[in-house]
Structure formats: structure tokens, C-alpha cells
Design a protein around this motif. Structure first.
Motif, PDB file in Angstrom:
ATOM      1  N   LEU A 256     -10.820   2.679  40.463  1.00 45.78           N
ATOM      2  CA  LEU A 256     -11.037   3.992  41.070  1.00 45.78           C
ATOM      3  C   LEU A 256     -11.608   4.913  40.006  1.00 45.78           C
ATOM      4  CD1 LEU A 256     -10.784   5.814  43.556  1.00 45.78           C
ATOM      5  CD2 LEU A 256      -8.500   6.453  42.728  1.00 45.78           C
ATOM      6  N   ARG A 257     -12.825   5.368  40.210  1.00 45.49           N
ATOM      7  CA  ARG A 257     -13.521   6.216  39.236  1.00 45.49           C
ATOM      8  C   ARG A 257     -13.447   7.697  39.595  1.00 45.49           C
ATOM      9  NH1 ARG A 257     -14.251   3.290  34.714  1.00 45.49           N
ATOM     10  NH2 ARG A 257     -15.268   1.311  35.187  1.00 45.49           N
ATOM     11  N   THR A 258     -13.510   7.989  40.900  1.00 45.76           N
ATOM     12  CA  THR A 258     -13.639   9.378  41.325  1.00 45.76           C
ATOM     13  C   THR A 258     -12.826   9.624  42.583  1.00 45.76           C
ATOM     14  OG1 THR A 258     -15.895   9.412  40.442  1.00 45.76           O
ATOM     15  CG2 THR A 258     -15.307  11.180  41.958  1.00 45.76           C
ATOM     16  N   ILE A 259     -12.217  10.816  42.637  1.00 46.12           N
ATOM     17  CA  ILE A 259     -11.547  11.296  43.846  1.00 46.12           C
ATOM     18  C   ILE A 259     -12.248  12.585  44.217  1.00 46.12           C
ATOM     19  CG2 ILE A 259      -9.394  12.076  44.905  1.00 46.12           C
ATOM     20  CD1 ILE A 259      -7.949  10.490  42.602  1.00 46.12           C
TER      21      ILE A 259
ATOM     22  N   GLY B 153      -1.874  15.058  47.285  1.00 46.67           N
ATOM     23  CA  GLY B 153      -1.633  13.742  46.706  1.00 46.67           C
ATOM     24  C   GLY B 153      -2.384  13.481  45.411  1.00 46.67           C
ATOM     25  N   LEU B 154      -3.167  14.450  44.969  1.00 46.28           N
ATOM     26  CA  LEU B 154      -4.021  14.257  43.797  1.00 46.28           C
ATOM     27  C   LEU B 154      -3.235  13.915  42.527  1.00 46.28           C
ATOM     28  CD1 LEU B 154      -6.883  14.267  42.707  1.00 46.28           C
ATOM     29  CD2 LEU B 154      -6.661  16.738  42.353  1.00 46.28           C
ATOM     30  N   THR B 155      -2.164  14.634  42.248  1.00 45.24           N
ATOM     31  CA  THR B 155      -1.395  14.384  41.024  1.00 45.24           C
ATOM     32  C   THR B 155      -0.862  12.954  40.999  1.00 45.24           C
ATOM     33  OG1 THR B 155      -0.797  16.702  40.847  1.00 45.24           O
ATOM     34  CG2 THR B 155       0.586  15.145  39.663  1.00 45.24           C
ATOM     35  N   LEU B 156      -0.286  12.506  42.094  1.00 44.19           N
ATOM     36  CA  LEU B 156       0.239  11.145  42.166  1.00 44.19           C
ATOM     37  C   LEU B 156      -0.877  10.130  41.931  1.00 44.19           C
ATOM     38  CD1 LEU B 156       2.820   9.761  44.607  1.00 44.19           C
ATOM     39  CD2 LEU B 156       0.681   8.544  44.302  1.00 44.19           C
TER      40      LEU B 156
ATOM     41  N   ARG C 132      -1.424   7.302  38.899  1.00 41.62           N
ATOM     42  CA  ARG C 132      -1.591   5.864  39.164  1.00 41.62           C
ATOM     43  C   ARG C 132      -2.930   5.342  38.643  1.00 41.62           C
ATOM     44  NH1 ARG C 132       1.411   3.609  43.792  1.00 41.62           N
ATOM     45  NH2 ARG C 132       0.094   1.769  43.590  1.00 41.62           N
ATOM     46  N   PHE C 133      -3.943   6.211  38.640  1.00 41.84           N
ATOM     47  CA  PHE C 133      -5.294   5.818  38.219  1.00 41.84           C
ATOM     48  C   PHE C 133      -5.774   6.794  37.144  1.00 41.84           C
ATOM     49  CE2 PHE C 133      -4.698   4.686  42.686  1.00 41.84           C
ATOM     50  CZ  PHE C 133      -4.922   3.321  42.639  1.00 41.84           C
ATOM     51  N   PRO C 134      -5.249   6.679  35.931  1.00 46.08           N
ATOM     52  CA  PRO C 134      -5.503   7.674  34.888  1.00 46.08           C
ATOM     53  C   PRO C 134      -6.956   7.778  34.425  1.00 46.08           C
ATOM     54  CG  PRO C 134      -4.247   5.835  34.003  1.00 46.08           C
ATOM     55  CD  PRO C 134      -4.339   5.629  35.482  1.00 46.08           C
ATOM     56  N   THR C 135      -7.791   6.783  34.712  1.00 45.72           N
ATOM     57  CA  THR C 135      -9.195   6.892  34.315  1.00 45.72           C
ATOM     58  C   THR C 135     -10.050   7.542  35.401  1.00 45.72           C
ATOM     59  OG1 THR C 135      -9.703   4.658  35.097  1.00 45.72           O
ATOM     60  CG2 THR C 135      -9.038   4.898  32.781  1.00 45.72           C
ATOM     61  N   ALA C 136      -9.468   7.799  36.546  1.00 41.89           N
ATOM     62  CA  ALA C 136     -10.215   8.466  37.630  1.00 41.89           C
ATOM     63  C   ALA C 136     -10.346   9.950  37.318  1.00 41.89           C
ATOM     64  CB  ALA C 136      -9.497   8.272  38.963  1.00 41.89           C
ATOM     65  N   ARG C 137     -11.363  10.569  37.875  1.00 37.28           N
ATOM     66  CA  ARG C 137     -11.518  12.016  37.738  1.00 37.28           C
ATOM     67  C   ARG C 137     -11.631  12.625  39.128  1.00 37.28           C
ATOM     68  NH1 ARG C 137     -17.367  14.053  36.923  1.00 37.28           N
ATOM     69  NH2 ARG C 137     -18.495  12.516  38.114  1.00 37.28           N
ATOM     70  N   ALA C 138     -11.084  13.811  39.253  1.00 40.22           N
ATOM     71  CA  ALA C 138     -11.151  14.532  40.523  1.00 40.22           C
ATOM     72  C   ALA C 138     -12.329  15.488  40.480  1.00 40.22           C
ATOM     73  CB  ALA C 138      -9.862  15.296  40.762  1.00 40.22           C
ATOM     74  N   ILE C 139     -13.058  15.561  41.587  1.00 42.00           N
ATOM     75  CA  ILE C 139     -14.167  16.499  41.689  1.00 42.00           C
ATOM     76  C   ILE C 139     -14.099  17.221  43.032  1.00 42.00           C
ATOM     77  CG2 ILE C 139     -15.664  15.193  40.120  1.00 42.00           C
ATOM     78  CD1 ILE C 139     -17.215  14.220  42.616  1.00 42.00           C
ATOM     79  N   ALA C 140     -14.637  18.428  43.043  1.00 38.43           N
ATOM     80  CA  ALA C 140     -14.726  19.231  44.270  1.00 38.43           C
ATOM     81  C   ALA C 140     -15.701  20.367  43.999  1.00 38.43           C
ATOM     82  CB  ALA C 140     -13.360  19.781  44.655  1.00 38.43           C
ATOM     83  N   ARG C 141     -16.186  20.959  45.051  1.00 37.11           N
ATOM     84  CA  ARG C 141     -17.046  22.145  44.901  1.00 37.11           C
ATOM     85  C   ARG C 141     -16.215  23.274  44.302  1.00 37.11           C
ATOM     86  NH1 ARG C 141     -21.709  22.817  47.195  1.00 37.11           N
ATOM     87  NH2 ARG C 141     -21.209  24.946  47.818  1.00 37.11           N
ATOM     88  N   PRO C 142     -16.847  24.202  43.589  1.00 37.00           N
ATOM     89  CA  PRO C 142     -16.103  25.296  42.956  1.00 37.00           C
ATOM     90  C   PRO C 142     -15.243  26.111  43.912  1.00 37.00           C
ATOM     91  CG  PRO C 142     -18.327  25.202  42.074  1.00 37.00           C
ATOM     92  CD  PRO C 142     -18.270  24.218  43.220  1.00 37.00           C
TER      93      PRO C 142
ATOM     94  N   ALA D 205      -2.327   4.806  47.305  1.00 32.00           N
ATOM     95  CA  ALA D 205      -2.571   4.193  45.991  1.00 32.00           C
ATOM     96  C   ALA D 205      -2.452   2.668  46.061  1.00 32.00           C
ATOM     97  CB  ALA D 205      -1.602   4.768  44.962  1.00 32.00           C
ATOM     98  N   ASP D 206      -1.447   2.179  46.771  1.00 34.03           N
ATOM     99  CA  ASP D 206      -1.290   0.726  46.942  1.00 34.03           C
ATOM    100  C   ASP D 206      -2.498   0.133  47.660  1.00 34.03           C
ATOM    101  OD1 ASP D 206       1.219   0.920  45.753  1.00 34.03           O
ATOM    102  OD2 ASP D 206       2.307   0.847  47.662  1.00 34.03           O
ATOM    103  N   TRP D 207      -2.970   0.842  48.666  1.00 35.45           N
ATOM    104  CA  TRP D 207      -4.129   0.397  49.453  1.00 35.45           C
ATOM    105  C   TRP D 207      -5.369   0.328  48.564  1.00 35.45           C
ATOM    106  CZ3 TRP D 207      -8.227   3.715  51.428  1.00 35.45           C
ATOM    107  CH2 TRP D 207      -9.046   3.108  52.385  1.00 35.45           C
ATOM    108  N   ILE D 208      -5.553   1.341  47.719  1.00 36.70           N
ATOM    109  CA  ILE D 208      -6.696   1.348  46.795  1.00 36.70           C
ATOM    110  C   ILE D 208      -6.599   0.161  45.845  1.00 36.70           C
ATOM    111  CG2 ILE D 208      -7.784   2.611  44.890  1.00 36.70           C
ATOM    112  CD1 ILE D 208      -6.771   5.219  46.375  1.00 36.70           C
TER     113      ILE D 208
END
Length: 124
Positions: free
Chosen positions: A75-78, A90-93, A97-107, A65-68
Motif C-alpha cells: 500500500l503506497r497511497t491512501i 480510519g486513517l491513523t489505524l 499498519r502500513f507505515p510506508t503508505a502516505r495519505a493525500i487529499a486536496r487542501p 487493513a486485513d483485506w488490503i
């Protein structure tokens, strides 16, 4: 922005961290080889960034997160590539830290990761 082509320049960088492995039974004298490397990739343009994968531990995820943040982008997307815990724990952390980011992955990744978090095996 590339002045000649008038197109935004996309940059990327890898952050690789080494951690202990859970592998047991390594040959005698090779214990120093009992480790795993994990890598996260950050892509960024003029304003925004996309992260590919996270790390396993809170300490390494905080460093990520510090590096980002050091890149000065939003950060828009993980994107989570697959459901191994060392790619999504590490997704929750990071989302804190980046509350406007969204997580995406294949179903299938979401299903398997969710099952692992619940302590269940994924059913196909």
C-alpha cells in the motif's frame, strides 16, 4: 502484465460495510432501514496499491487493513476524497499498519478534516 500489450494490468475492488446511522425520526416500521453503507476502493497493479477512503470504526478499519494485506501488494497511497469522518477516521489505524503508505487529499479536505478533529468549524 498483459503479454499482448506489454502493459501492467490495473485491478480494483470495492469493500462495502454497513453501519448504524445517526438518523433520527424514521417513520414507524422502517427502523430496519436506519443504516449507512460505506465503501473503500483498492486499486492495485503488479506490486503496489492505492486505497481510496477509509472507514469510521476501528473494527471496520482493521478489517479493511486485513483485506488490503490479502491482496499481497504494497500500500503506497491512501487518498481521502472528502472530509466526512466516515471517510478518514480510519486513517491513523491504516498508517500504523502500513507505515510506508502516505495519505493525500486536496487542501480543502485536509483543512476541513483537521478542523473537525479539533472540534472546530471550517472557515472559508
Amino acid at each position: 502484465m498483459d503479454e499482448e500489450n506489454k502493459a501492467p494490468i490495473l485491478q480494483w475492488e470495492l469493500l462495502t460495510k454497513k453501519r448504524a446511522s445517526a438518523t433520527r425520526g424514521v417513520p414507524p416500521g422502517t427502523e430496519d432501514l436506519n443504516w449507512i453503507a460505506n465503501t473503500a476502493t483498492l486499486f492495485w497493479g503488479e506490486r503496489d496499491a492505492v486505497l481510496v477512503d477509509t472507514f469510521l470504526s476501528d473494527a471496520q478499519s482493521s478489517e479493511l487493513a486485513d483485506w488490503i494485506e490479502s491482496k499481497g501488494r504494497i500500500l503506497r497511497t491512501i487518498y481521502l476524497t472528502h472530509a466526512h469522518p466516515d471517510h478518514f477516521f480510519g486513517l491513523t489505524l491504516l498508517l500504523r499498519r502500513f507505515p510506508t503508505a502516505r495519505a493525500i487529499a486536496r487542501p480543502n479536505v485536509v483543512c476541513t478534516a483537521t478542523s473537525q478533529l479539533k472540534g472546530q468549524r471550517h472557515r472559508r
